[in-house]
Design an enzyme around this catalytic site. Structure first.
Site, PDB file in Angstrom:
ATOM      1  N   ASP A 183      -6.125  38.984  76.060  1.00  0.00           N
ATOM      2  CA  ASP A 183      -7.402  39.031  76.775  1.00  0.00           C
ATOM      3  C   ASP A 183      -7.472  37.747  77.599  1.00  0.00           C
ATOM      4  O   ASP A 183      -7.639  36.664  77.054  1.00  0.00           O
ATOM      5  CB  ASP A 183      -8.559  39.104  75.768  1.00  0.00           C
ATOM      6  CG  ASP A 183      -9.935  38.996  76.445  1.00  0.00           C
ATOM      7  OD1 ASP A 183     -10.003  38.934  77.692  1.00  0.00           O
ATOM      8  OD2 ASP A 183     -10.942  38.957  75.706  1.00  0.00           O
ATOM      9  N   LYS A 220     -10.868  32.678  86.579  1.00  0.00           N
ATOM     10  CA  LYS A 220     -10.793  34.134  86.756  1.00  0.00           C
ATOM     11  C   LYS A 220     -11.772  34.615  87.833  1.00  0.00           C
ATOM     12  O   LYS A 220     -11.526  35.611  88.502  1.00  0.00           O
ATOM     13  CB  LYS A 220     -11.104  34.810  85.418  1.00  0.00           C
ATOM     14  CG  LYS A 220     -10.864  36.321  85.386  1.00  0.00           C
ATOM     15  CD  LYS A 220     -11.094  36.831  83.969  1.00  0.00           C
ATOM     16  CE  LYS A 220     -11.058  38.335  83.859  1.00  0.00           C
ATOM     17  NZ  LYS A 220     -11.320  38.764  82.468  1.00  0.00           N
ATOM     18  N   GLU A 233     -10.621  46.312  80.235  1.00  0.00           N
ATOM     19  CA  GLU A 233     -11.227  45.722  79.049  1.00  0.00           C
ATOM     20  C   GLU A 233     -12.027  46.737  78.217  1.00  0.00           C
ATOM     21  O   GLU A 233     -11.890  46.754  76.991  1.00  0.00           O
ATOM     22  CB  GLU A 233     -12.075  44.506  79.458  1.00  0.00           C
ATOM     23  CG  GLU A 233     -11.182  43.333  79.875  1.00  0.00           C
ATOM     24  CD  GLU A 233     -11.886  42.253  80.691  1.00  0.00           C
ATOM     25  OE1 GLU A 233     -13.131  42.279  80.780  1.00  0.00           O
ATOM     26  OE2 GLU A 233     -11.188  41.379  81.241  1.00  0.00           O
ATOM     27  N   ASP A 242     -20.376  44.824  77.996  1.00  0.00           N
ATOM     28  CA  ASP A 242     -19.597  43.588  77.876  1.00  0.00           C
ATOM     29  C   ASP A 242     -20.290  42.452  78.611  1.00  0.00           C
ATOM     30  O   ASP A 242     -20.273  42.383  79.836  1.00  0.00           O
ATOM     31  CB  ASP A 242     -18.188  43.822  78.451  1.00  0.00           C
ATOM     32  CG  ASP A 242     -17.291  42.582  78.333  1.00  0.00           C
ATOM     33  OD1 ASP A 242     -17.796  41.496  77.995  1.00  0.00           O
ATOM     34  OD2 ASP A 242     -16.077  42.709  78.584  1.00  0.00           O
TER      35      ASP A 242
HETATM   36 MG    MG Z   1     -14.263  39.120  78.017  1.00  0.00          MG
END
Ligand code: MG
Ligand code: ADP
Length: 619
Positions: free
Chosen positions: A23, A87, A187, A211
């Site tokens: 991840d 990111k 994800e 999320d």
């Molecule tokens: Mg995450």
């Protein structure tokens, strides 16, 4: 597939190499594997430490990078040389980031253009891919240290909203870090897998994955049946996450303690200190009612109640996204069977409460929300490694695979939903006399014309010995192995010349894109049938013109002047029809030309000519 290696240093047998799940988060990253004995997914961690590696990179004056907790500590003391949230920069230009420029305490190069951003640290420049590769290299080294075996293959997760460029950037970062990235997984799909959803054949469910991480919010509605994940809709906000909750607290404290914005801008160290205390406050308030601290001589405090009132608009925004996602999926909240909570920020009690109120049922939060995505990536990695036999059977090609044949038509060799591993082959021939090369273009998709599908690869089979058109026998074979890697081979059977190429069939395709390609193929089915018929008619017309021309060149003497004129006229009419979009007209003109030529074709019925008239070139 299992590899056994000997450790040269110790002489002991090393464990078979594993495929790890990674991840790569905005805030935190981690590695997970399927434990070889328990067969359960576990996050890798050193003794007495957390599995989470802060996605922070610090550079010293020589440009040496450190990653993780050590780097995170520099956020306060050396903000210009400490990169967090890299990111967020993936696949972005400065223009994309402009509004949020204040967020970054390090130097993001402002060239006011649409080209991809770079970060400047001292004299050096780093792309977001470079920065991510530092994080991935650290994760790889940690995993190797813990597992005592080389780690070279990985599954990496990305947010569902990542576009192709961002997915490619993630792959490139993996490659730079020395990892072979076998698959990029969404994800939400990984999180569902970690809850064991989708692992049983008979199960059919609609799932919402909520999320809320450090920097991003993502809501995905998935439908699972027959072990296949279908993304019904996604929604979210790329600039909404735990960081924003921290900022809400920072702003509150600035008001309360009369802290001046300009002072913070001048002293980034002080600003980071405040930010880190705000995060600590937020985390504390997930389990207590009150938080107090000291900062720069001031006493700062906040209650859970105050915190909730500050963040209510932000949480409401996420609920708005959930509403939109459901609308796009054409579902009402009660149609959702399971709600999966992902991301550290879902530990905030108000978030849990509001999500559960919105969907009208309790949420699933039994798996650690920081680890759930990596755990699911490990499940996916294990499937790719072929260890999960039952699931392997369910691993299928999401789209048909084939090659381009004459007229730009798609000739499917492996149909969609074929079980992996699988193979298929078919023979083709040349179109022209003496043709020495044959182009093999590999496509993925359901449409009849290759131009509407996705091109995966192209290569040429060279060195076919000179033969008349139609004589060479070229066998094209497709083989998909258990890793989902496609090998395409072309071999001319008479001469034995061959050529081979490796293709990754799902390269850069998201579930949503696969879905869209399938939907397109259904919507366009009728158009496709029509255009296929048109292309076929044109190909037939061209072949007949070709054959007729050859015939006339050879047998000029056999025909009368009238016959020659009539043939030329009919050929011209067909030629003209080929330029129009009317297959019936083409068929009529083919028929008319045949009418004219039939008598002398019969007259000159020698074997060679009849052979040429009947022979059909496929490519
Ligand atoms: Mg995450
Ligand atoms: P990402 O996916 O963006 O890397 P994570 O899932 O690791 O992010 O979540 C990080 C966020 O979770 C941070 O904003 C962090 O402050 C927040 N977080 C972690 N633990 C808690 C907690 N106990 N309460 C509230 N927020 C938390």
């Amino acid at each position: 597939m299992a590899k056994i290696a000997i450790n040269i240093a110790t002489g002991s047998l090393q464990q078979a190499e594993m495929i790890v799940g990674i991840d790569l988060g905005t805030t935190n990253s981690l590695v997970a594997i399927i434990h070889p004995e328990s067969r359960q997914p576990v996050a890798l961690k050193e003794h007495n430490s957390s599995s989470l590696v802060p996605s922070v990179v610090h550079f010293d004056e020589f440009g040496n990078a450190t990653v993780g907790d050590v780097a995170k500590a520099y956020l306060e003391t050396d903000p210009q040389n400490t990169i967090f949230s890299a990111k967020r920069l993936m696949g972005k230009s400065y223009r994309d980031l402009k509004e949020n420029a204040d967020f970054f305490t390090y130097k993001v190069i402002d060239d006011d253009t649409d080209s991809l951003v770079k970060v400047q640290v001292g004299e050096r420049f780093y792309s977001p891919i470079d920065l991510s590769s530092f994080i991935l290299r650290e994760l790889k080294q940690r995993a190797e240290h813990i597992l005592k075996t080389p780690v070279t293959r990985a599954v990496i997760t990305v947010p569902a909203y990542f576009n192709d460029a961002q997915r490619q950037a993630t792959r490139d970062a993996g490659k730079l870090a020395g990892l072979d990235v076998l698959r990029i997984v969404n994800e939400p799909t990984a999180a569902s897998l970690a809850y064991g959803l989708g692992l049983h054949k008979e199960e059919e469910k609609t799932i919402a994955v909520y999320d809320l991480g450090g920097g991003t919010f993502d809501i995905s509605i998935l439908h699972i049946s027959n072990g296949i994940f279908e993304v019904l809709s996604t929604n979210g906000d790329t600039y909404l996450g735990g960081d924003d909750l921290d900022r809400a607290i920072v702003q509150y404290w600035m008001q309360e303690a009369g802290i001046i914005q300009d002072d913070l801008k001048l002293n980034k160290e002080l600003a980071q200190g405040l930010r880190l205390r705000a995060e600590e406050a937020k985390k504390t308030l997930s389990s207590s009612d009150q938080y107090e601290t000291e900062w720069n001589g001031d006493r700062l405090s906040i209650s859970r109640e105050k915190f909730e009132s500050l963040i209510l608009p932000l949480v409401n925004k996420t609920i708005g996204c959930c509403r939109n996602a459901l609308k796009d999926a054409g579902l009402s909240p009660d149609k959702i069977d399971t709600i999966v909570m992902v991301g550290g920020s879902t530990r905030v009690p108000l978030v849990k409460k509001m999500v559960s109120d919105f969907f009208g049922k309790p949420v699933n939060d039994s798996v650690n929300p920081d680890e759930v995505v990596a755990l699911g990536a490990a499940v996916q990695a294990d499937i790719l490694a072929g260890n999960n036999k039952e699931f392997l059977l369910l691993d299928i090609t999401p789209l048909s695979l084939g090659i381009e044949t004459m007229g730009g038509l798609m000739d499917v060799l492996i149909p969609r939903n074929a079980k992996i591993p699988t193979k298929a082959g078919r023979q083709y021939t040349t179109q022209k006399d003496g043709q020495g090369d044959m182009r093999i273009a590999v496509y993925q998709g359901e449409r009849d014309l290759v131009k509407d599908n996705r091109k995966l690869a192209e290569f040429s089979l060279k060195g076919i010995p000179a033969m008349p058109a139609g004589l060479p026998k070229v066998e094209v074979s497709f083989l998909i192995n258990a890793d989902g890697i496609l090998m395409v081979k072309a071999k001319e059977l008479r001469s034995g010349v061959e050529q081979e190429i490796e293709v990754k069939p799902q390269y850069g395709l998201t579930d949503a894109e696969v879905e869209k390609m399938l939907l397109d193929s259904i919507t366009h089915a009728k158009d496709d049938m029509q255009s296929r018929a048109l292309v076929e008619a044109r190909t037939e017309g061209e072949q007949i013109l070709d054959v007729t021309e050859k015939f006339i060149a050879k047998n000029n003497g056999l025909l009368s002047k009238e016959e020659l004129t009539a043939t030329a006229t009919a050929m011209q009419a067909l030629q003209l029809a080929l330029t129009m979009e009317d297959k019936n007209l083409i068929h009529t003109k083919i028929e008319e030309l045949n009418e004219v030529t039939r008598p002398f074709a019969e007259r000159a019925m020698d074997a060679a000519i009849s052979g040429a008239l009947k022979g059909k070139a496929i490519m």
